[in-house]
Design an enzyme around this catalytic site. Sequence first.
Site, PDB file in Angstrom:
ATOM      1  N   ASP A   1       0.847  -1.191   0.000  1.00  0.00           N
ATOM      2  CA  ASP A   1       0.000   0.000   0.000  1.00  0.00           C
ATOM      3  C   ASP A   1       0.888   1.249   0.000  1.00  0.00           C
ATOM      4  OD1 ASP A   1      -3.222   0.518   1.026  1.00  0.00           O
ATOM      5  OD2 ASP A   1      -1.807   2.199   1.085  1.00  0.00           O
TER       6      ASP A   1
ATOM      7  N   HIS B   1     -10.373  -5.631  -2.977  1.00  0.00           N
ATOM      8  CA  HIS B   1      -9.020  -5.879  -2.469  1.00  0.00           C
ATOM      9  C   HIS B   1      -9.083  -6.138  -0.984  1.00  0.00           C
ATOM     10  CE1 HIS B   1      -9.852  -1.547  -2.393  1.00  0.00           C
ATOM     11  NE2 HIS B   1      -9.155  -1.513  -1.263  1.00  0.00           N
TER      12      HIS B   1
END
Length: 113
Positions: free
Chosen positions: A30, A99
């Site tokens: 991320d 996700h």
Amino acid sequence: MNDCLFCKIIAGEIPSSKVYEDDKVFAFRDINPQAPVHVLVVPKEHIASANELNDANAGAVSACFTAIPKIAEAEGLKDGYRVINNCGAAAGQTVMHIHFHLIGGRELGEHIV
Ligand code: AMP
Ligand code: ZN
């Protein structure tokens, strides 16, 4: 025309820090990590959110959850980790390609759920 950010990352059109890939799953760090390990585990099939799952496409989710223990081991998360899915705008989903956030590497506490 597919304008999906994660489809473009999977296709390599936008760079990412990849940590895992197989025929159904792509996982990358991320860009705004919330813990020492914060990986996004994404099915290659475009499914907008968990709310779009059905009998025909749910294999994409099992592929993600089969990949997660492998990624967790590779990331050294032997004491545990958290998997989070935000579904829909009210839950904070900002990228409309399903996700799973794989988060760990610090004490996470008990109070998110
Ligand atoms: P969500 O809010 O559950 O939809 O999660 C989307 C996540 O994607 C957020 O945690 C963002 O930090 C992350 N993100 C957005 N753009 C990128 C990018 N280009 N590379 C990696 N992560 C990203
Ligand atoms: Zn997509």
